[in-house]
Design an enzyme around this catalytic site. Structure first.
Site, PDB file in Angstrom:
ATOM      1  N   LYS A  11      15.130  20.638  -9.435  1.00  0.00           N
ATOM      2  CA  LYS A  11      14.273  19.556  -9.911  1.00  0.00           C
ATOM      3  C   LYS A  11      14.944  18.796 -11.040  1.00  0.00           C
ATOM      4  CE  LYS A  11       9.538  19.959 -11.300  1.00  0.00           C
ATOM      5  NZ  LYS A  11       9.818  19.888 -12.660  1.00  0.00           N
ATOM      6  N   SER A  70      14.847  21.775 -15.207  1.00  0.00           N
ATOM      7  CA  SER A  70      14.268  23.030 -15.628  1.00  0.00           C
ATOM      8  C   SER A  70      15.231  24.146 -15.250  1.00  0.00           C
ATOM      9  CB  SER A  70      12.925  23.185 -14.914  1.00  0.00           C
ATOM     10  OG  SER A  70      12.636  24.540 -14.741  1.00  0.00           O
ATOM     11  N   GLU A 103       9.453   8.134 -17.070  1.00  0.00           N
ATOM     12  CA  GLU A 103       8.058   8.596 -17.210  1.00  0.00           C
ATOM     13  C   GLU A 103       7.509   8.245 -18.586  1.00  0.00           C
ATOM     14  OE1 GLU A 103       7.609  12.758 -16.121  1.00  0.00           O
ATOM     15  OE2 GLU A 103       8.915  12.474 -14.404  1.00  0.00           O
ATOM     16  N   HIS A 126       0.838  -1.216   0.000  1.00  0.00           N
ATOM     17  CA  HIS A 126       0.000   0.000   0.000  1.00  0.00           C
ATOM     18  C   HIS A 126       0.871   1.263   0.000  1.00  0.00           C
ATOM     19  CE1 HIS A 126      -3.371  -2.656   1.156  1.00  0.00           C
ATOM     20  NE2 HIS A 126      -2.448  -3.245   1.882  1.00  0.00           N
TER      21      HIS A 126
END
Ligand code: ARG
Length: 447
Positions: free
Chosen positions: A271, A265, A278, A144
């Site tokens: 980041k 970025s 992805e 979970h």
């Protein structure tokens, strides 16, 4: 976009990818026609030379496919007629487009399946190496997405190893269904040409010949199975990518992936995005779509060949391409993975996952179950409030919650011992993971 009917019916913008298979099958067909006395040796030689030249000229960009010639079969036939004149028409004896398209597709998918199986081998070798290097790397095991039981990274990686090794078996089984040559089918009933395709099947590396001409032109279960295998592999890849994306966040900070596979970025330099992971996760969607696409194309078709079937190639070409590039990039990416073992171990320590062992300890000391639940709850709360893992609380502190605690507790709840205490087959214990690795090595020796 406004298309003419001819343009709408043409498939050359995608089935050109089968040009090598069309040429290979055509060369084998010229040999068959020679064996059956339809072509002289000289004629067969002339046709085969022309076909080889056509291949080279396509690869060199000298020959361009034409929409007017409809599909890959029409285009290669037109190139052949240009080179050998009327003689090229003899190639129509003993085969028809309905069986040609099946032979090409089967040959193409056999090659794709073999290269996917090779990529899966690379994946398995890479995962095995990572597991071997991490038999002592402790981390939380999640259910979970909550820390549930401490495990080793090797145990986690070997779970994926099992998924991808089943994928390899699945593609291997699929290969058996793919690797059969259609007979000379006519439209669906066969022809008056008494041909023996066994030598042709051998020449092209097929295991045998499909037994029924109508089935041979009407069915594409080999392509459906192939895409199904691709879809399952994409599911596994997508889950693995999701793990890597989580592990690479500041919140987890378990791993680092090379910049080559990431973007950042300019205005948010803190980041780093795992774009390749992805995208693999995202591209799984198109392969599931390919599977639904091909199943839907066929579900309402009357026997036998129908033009709808031309669209099958859109599905299997895309599935093959997506799974191959995803596997290749995933392996390259995971090879660059740096593991922050300290952070993984810390997450395991502060996961309070040894509360179960504390509970067991109390049971062994004869504390009744209601009290056990109460005591463990209180201790975990106390440990959290004091910013310490349970195993770093003093015995005196613990005794406040129950007199039965003694120094023998610490061995029982030490995270390494929690891991090694597991006795069931396939568990995360160091011994069991070594056994899993041994089995893998043995299986490889027997391959
Ligand atoms: N491009 C067609 C396909 O892929 C080839 C078969 C067409 N058959 C025919 N008899 N014209 O299905």
């Amino acid at each position: 976009m406004k298309l003419s009917a001819k343009e709408f019916m043409s498939s050359i913008d995608f089935d050109w990818k089968l040009y090598e298979e069309e040429i290979e099958c055509s060369i084998a067909h010229a040999n068959l026609l020679f064996e059956h006395g339809i072509l002289t040796e000289k004629e067969a030689g002339k046709i085969k030379t022309a076909l080889n030249d056509i291949r080279n000229e396509i690869q060199g960009g000298k020959l361009k496919f034409q929409v007017e010639n409809e599909d890959i079969h029409g285009n290669i036939q037109a190139f052949l007629l240009d080179k050998v004149g009327w003689l090229g028409n003899k190639m129509k004896i003993g085969r028809g487009i309905n069986d040609q398209v099946v032979a090409d597709s089967r040959l193409f998918l056999r090659k794709e399946t073999e290269s996917i199986m090779e990529l899966l081998n690379n994946m398995l070798d890479t995962l095995e190496n990572i597991a071997r290097e991490n038999v002592n790397s402790i981390m939380p095991g999640y259910s979970h997405l909550q820390r549930s039981q401490p495990v080793t990274l090797a145990h986690h990686i070997l779970a994926y190893y099992q998924m991808f090794s089943r994928d390899k078996v699945r593609f291997g089984n699929c290969l058996g269904g793919i690797n059969l040559l259609p007979p000379d089918c006519g439209a669906c009933a066969g022809t008056i040409f008494e041909s023996d395709r066994s030598a042709m099947a051998r020449e092209l590396g097929f295991d045998g010949i499909l037994p029924n001409a109508m089935d041979a032109v009407a069915d594409r279960d080999f392509a459906m199975e192939f895409i199904n295998c691709c879809a399952i592999t994409m599911t596994h890849l997508s889950r693995f990518c999701e793990d890597l994306i989580l592990w690479d966040t500041v919140e987890f900070d378990f791993i680092e992936i090379d910049d080559e596979f990431c973007t950042s970025s300019r205005i948010m330099p803190q980041k780093k995005n795992l774009d390749v992971a992805e995208l693999i996760r995202g591209k799984s969607g198109r392969v599931f779509g390919d599977l639904i696409n091909i199943l839907t194309i066929f579900k309402g078709l009357p026997m036998s060949y129908n033009r709808d079937m031309q669209e099958d190639k859109v599905a299997f070409l895309d599935a093959a391409n997506t799974v191959e590039s995803s596997l290749a990039l995933f392996v390259a990416m995971i090879k660059t993975m740096k593991i922050n073992r300290g952070n993984m171990q810390r997450a395991a320590k502060y996961g309070y996952m040894n509360a179960a062992e504390l509970y067991e300890y109390l049971a062994e000391k004869g504390v009744d179950s209601e009290n056990r639940v109460h005591i463990v709850g209180k201790i975990v709360e106390y440990a959290i409030n004091n910013g310490k893992p349970i195993e770093e609380l003093w015995l005196d502190d613990l005794k406040q919650f129950s007199k039965v605690f003694d120094s023998d507790l610490y061995d029982k709840i030490a995270i390494r011992n929690v891991i090694s205490s597991k006795k069931s087959e396939g568990s995360t214990s160091f011994e069991s993971v070594e056994k899993q690795l041994e089995k893998i090595a043995k299986a490889k020796e027997n391959e």
